[in-house]
Structures are given as C-alpha cells and as structure tokens.
Design an enzyme around this catalytic site. Structure first.
Site: not given
Ligand code: MEZ
Length: 606
Positions: A101, A113, A124, A128, A398, A435, A539, A569
């Site tokens: 929580h 949830c 989550c 995860h 990433h 990256r 990423h 984005e």
């Molecule tokens: O901008 C990002 O993608 C970033 C800072 C990611 C990270 O690894 O923290």
C-alpha cells in the site's frame, strides 16, 4: 523474495478480512434495496464479500451524479477510504518494512487494484514479477462499454478550452501551464492511475547551467547540452527542438523547483560531457516525487482529471481544425468533449510488443521497463487525422533492466561508479558509452546478461538503490571474493578485473581506463560490494508525431494542424537515433510548458 511478498499478501488479506467497518461513515440507504446477481456464500469479488457483511449497493455507489459511476469511481473510492483508511494509513497498520500500500505509485485510487464485480488485480504485477496476492484477485479485466467502430456522433458531455490526453509528466505539465494562463482544462488518462512512465523515471532530469550545477562547481552550457544530445542522436534530431530543449532546461528546473520538486542532487549520465542530471537529494528516484508534486499542483488548481478514460478519436471540422475528442469511459461509455485545443501527451509504445515487432522484429522477445499503458495509441489518434509520423523504428534498449524482472536499474548506478562484469568476471565495455553500445555489448556476453557491480559508496549516494534490495534483486559480499562466490563467477578474475580498474583510476592523470576508455569517476573499493544480474530491455521510443517549436503537430502535407499540439514520448524529433539518459524528463517539462502555453494561447484566440 517470494516469502516476503507472500507474507505481505497475507497481511493485506488480514487487513481486509479483519476490517471492522465503521458503519457510521457509510451513507445509510434503504434497507430494501435489492442486491442482484450476487452469491451469498464463497465471495468471489469484493462486492460479494461486502454483501456477506450486509452492505447494500448504495453503501458504495451513489446515483446522484447523472451517471451511475464516474470514471474515476470517486464515490466508491471515498467509501473505501472512509471504512479502511488511506493507503498510507493501511500501510501503517501493516507494521511491516514493505507494504504494497506504500509504493512509488503514491495515493492512487483503491479501485486501481481492488475491483468489486470482477477479479481484483495487483497493479504492480504489471511491472514486477513478484508473488503478490490481494483479496479476490484474478486475471486483468477490461470493461469496454463500446466496441469499435465507435459511434460517429456520441453525446457531447463537456465543453472546455483545452483537453490533455495523457497524465504523465508531459500531460500534467501542459495542463498546469494552460490552467495558469486562464484556460479551462480536462486531463484524460486511460489507465486507472495518473503518472504514466514518468512515475517510473529513475535517474533524473538533464539541464544545463542551473543554480544547482553552479553551486556544485559544474561548468555547463546549453550549447554543450545540445551538442551532446545531437551526438547521441546521430544528428537525426530536429536541431531546432534540441536547441529549445537545452536553452530552456534551466528555466524548467526553476519552474519545477517553484512547485516544490527537489532537484538538488546533480549526477553524471552516459553521453553527457558533464554532470547535468538533476534528481532529489540523496539520489532518490525522480519519477514518483515529480509526479506527486505535479498531482498536487493539478489538484490545487482544480484541474479535472479523469482516469479510466480512453480517447478513441480526435475530432475535426471539415476544414481540418481540431474540435475535441471522443472518450470511452470505463463507466460512462462513449461521449464527446468539445475543445478549442487538444494536447496529445499519450506516451510511447515500448509496452506494446506487437507494435515494437512491427518496426524492430529483432526486439520482439525483449522485456520492457515501461508501464502497461505505453502502447502507442496516441500514434493512431494522430495518424487518423493525418499527423506526420517519423522515426518509429528508433527504439531505445536500456542496457540494465534486472534480468528476468522488469525493474530498471538506473544508469545513475554506473554514473556514480558502478561497473559491468560478465559471467567470466571481466569488464567488456565502457559502461558510460551510449545505451545502444552498452546494450549490444551486454547481449554479446554469455547468456546475454551481465552483472552491474557497485560498492557501498554508490549505495549510500543513491537512495533509490534501496528499492533493489527491498525487491531482493541484489547479491552482496563483504569482499569481492565473497560476492564472486555468490554470483558463481571466478573469484580471482573478478578481483583482478576490479584491481586493474582501480589501478587505472590511480595511475592515469585523467582517470581514463586504458582498455575501454571510460572516464573513471572513482575506484570500486568500499565494502560492502553489491551486484545485480541485468539484461537489456525496451525502454523508450524516439519516434512519433512531428511537431514544430511551438509543439503544433505537423500534418502529412507539412502544415500545422490547427488546434492540435503534442508533447513528450508520443512525438519524434527531439532525440534522433538514441536518447541521452535524463533527456526524457527534461523534454516532458520543457515542451510540456510550451504545449500548455501554445494550447491556452490558441484557445484564447478562438
Ligand atoms: O532518462 C532515462 O531513461 C534514465 C535517466 C534512465 C535511468 O537509467 O535512470
């Protein structure tokens, strides 16, 4: 790890099971109200559970809104809190160091949830892979009230100056800015909670020539930030947008600071010539903190935010001027909002494997660090009204997601002194290369994974690493030899690797590593030592709608689409072929402010 979360789940179940509900906080209703289609025994859903405890439908639902439920499920959530307490209060009652929580998601709706009439779902669990159970949990459920093709003329429910689609950093910033210029604003979010990917942002926000940099003796300039950004983007970036990103970045930091965001810790990220990545003191993750401050700013301005509200169309008049949006609300169904301007801030598509595979089939089996809503619907909304789309195949991998998990291990760990080693105990790349380079090098190692290794000083300087420990992603040793044993990698090789790296720091005047060319920030020499197995993952999507310097969306015939703005984005052009860590939050704030200003100004002139 499983045991921790199982215990947690049991605690949560106990909280619900044992909840002594104070009936006085519940609206008393007609005792004769029938409860239909609910079983009395073996509760499957929360509604049944409550029914077994003699609650009536109207104890949770209200009929006085014109719609039975609003899409925020506001009445229902207020009732949950009235009986059970806020999320923080629930977490306090659990008396445990980790509470489901009290997460980085903040004080979100209980109904994010807990669902009443369908299986609940731990939100989550989208990111995860830990075992977490909540009462009456099951498969994710979507509640469509309409199916495509949608009605061409849904009822008009609202008339407003500016509609913002998406509630990540870009959308919330645009909304706040437009409101501060006097516009009426509605924010629409298809997910059950606000925050978008910004909520997950870790490393920080790039800005050049800020007071925080000057206080730390860092010499930087917008032109240096711009040239770093163009170099990372292989000059595929739109130079005018890059100039704005860099030039306005310090003012964006000031603006956030004035709202209450803490950006006082300045760190190094890959591809940046100097330390310019701003994050909260102690090296806390930026995202949850930033989103919470933006949420408060939105709430204090009485900007209406509707979650569970998916925009299915941007409407236009016969001249191609944007006139508003059609919205599919989880509860309300399909309706229209008339708006003088629309700001699209719907994010990228890293969490949409089919769309990723369309442009990059070679990435089709990769995990993603993104929140589940990052599916790229904004691209379709823009495409449908002839927005120009560019660089959709520019997808960023990433290098350091926790292997077999989806948790991002921030680049700041490497920036502050972490290194990468393979299963053979050897370094294999300049950890601070871009990256694309680091990801490709990791994928070339045995098993296509590696270990990010750091020492106590890195842990102490980056409080966000504590989360990795809580998620039980970290192996630890008081010595490198002990750590090597825990990782099942050759001890002598690991010790020799780290010794050579530390020697390079000590012996080279500029601390340059002669093997891979890394500018070494400090040796890896403070016990304890930590390692996380990492693998590259999707990423960020660099491509999207083409915009001009006022964030107006450009059409396929190369003209601005009147009343249509885009930011973040969902747009393309700022980052080119590859984005620098820290430039995403920078973009969302700087261009979010421009989009809010442009939309409000456009609306005022209509
Ligand atoms: O901008 C990002 O993608 C970033 C800072 C990611 C990270 O690894 O923290």
């Amino acid at each position: 790890m499983k045991s921790v979360f199982f215990a947690l789940a049991m605690t949560v179940a106990a909280v619900f099971g044992a909840c002594s509900v104070e009936r006085s906080t519940i609206q008393q209703t007609d005792a004769a109200t029938p409860i239909v289609n609910l079983k009395v025994s073996e509760p499957e859903f929360l509604a049944e559970f409550h029914q077994d405890r003699k609650f009536k439908c109207k104890d949770c639902h209200s009929n006085d809104t014109g719609f039975k439920l609003d899409d925020n499920e506001s009445t229902e959530n207020a009732r949950c809190i009235g009986c059970h307490g806020t999320l923080s209060q629930l977490a306090d009652k659990e008396h445990r160091p980790i509470s489901i929580h009290r997460s980085h998601l903040g004080e979100v709706n209980c109904t994010t949830c807990h669902h009443a009439h369908t299986s609940s779902q731990a939100y989550c669990g989208n990111c995860h892979f830990f075992q977490t159970q909540i009462p009456f949990a099951g498969a994710p459920v979507f509640h469509p009230k309409a199916e495509p093709p949608y009605d061409e003329n849904p009822p008009v429910a609202d008339n407003v100056d500016v509609v913002v689609i998406g509630s990540g950093g870009a959308g919330l910033t645009a909304a706040i800015t437009a409101r501060d210029l006097g516009a009426s604003v509605i924010v629409l979010e298809k997910q059950p909670l606000t925050g978008g990917n910004t909520m997950l942002a870790a490393g920080g926000m790039n800005a050049a020539n800020t007071q925080f940099q000057r206080d730390a003796g860092i010499v930087d300039s917008p032109s240096l930030m711009a040239s770093d950004t163009l170099a990372a983007g292989a000059n595929e970036n739109d130079p005018a947008l890059v100039a704005i990103l860099a030039q306005d970045s310090a003012a964006s930091v000031q603006w956030l600071t004035s709202l209450g965001v803490d950006l006082s810790n300045v760190g190094q990220m890959a591809g940046s010539s100097v330390r310019r990545t701003h994050r909260p003191a102690g090296g806390k993750a930026i995202g949850a903190h930033l989103v919470n401050v933006l949420r408060e700013a939105v709430a204090s301005r009485q900007i209406e935010v509707r979650v569970n509200s998916k925009v299915v169309r941007i409407s236009e008049d016969p001249q191609g001027h944007v006139t508003g949006v059609h919205v599919l609300g989880k509860q309300r169904g399909l309706y229209a909002i008339q708006a003088k301007a629309v700001v699209l801030a719907a994010g990228g598509f890293s969490a949409n494997p089919a769309r990723v595979a369309l442009y990059r089939p070679d990435y089709s089996s990769m995990i993603s660090s993104n929140q589940p809503g990052a599916t790229g619907d904004g691209l379709d909304l823009g495409d449908a009204i002839h927005a120009q789309l560019l660089a959709l195949d520019r997808i960023q991998i990433h290098p350091t997601l926790a292997a077999g998990n989806r948790t991002l291990i921030t680049e700041a760990v490497r920036g502050n002194g972490g290194i990468l080693v393979n299963r053979e105990g050897q370094r294999f790349v300049n950890e601070m290369a871009t990256r694309a380079i680091v990801s490709a090098s990791v994928m070339a190692q045995t098993g296509a994974t590696a270990f990010i290794l750091y020492d106590q000083q890195v842990r102490d300087g980056l409080s966000q690493t504590e989360g990795y420990n809580r998620l039980e992603l970290v192996r630890e040793g008081t010595t490198l030899a002990e750590l090597a044993t825990r990782l099942s990698i050759p001890r002598a090789t690991l010790e020799a690797t780290v010794q050579a790296y530390n020697n390079a720091y000590a012996s080279s005047p500029n601390h340059i590593d002669p093997v891979f060319g890394r500018a070494i920030p400090r040796p890896v020499d403070r016990s304890h030592f930590y390692a996380i197995e990492i693998a590259p993952g999707i990423h960020y999507t660099m491509g999207g709608l083409k915009i001009d310097s006022q964030t107006q969306v450009i059409s396929t015939s190369n003209a601005p689409i009147p009343g249509f703005f885009a930011v973040g984005e969902v747009t393309g052009g700022v980052h080119g072929a590859d984005r620098l860590g820290g430039n995403s939050i920078s973009e969302t704030i700087t261009f979010g402010r421009i989009a809010g200003t442009s939309a409000a100004t456009f609306a005022a002139a209509e």
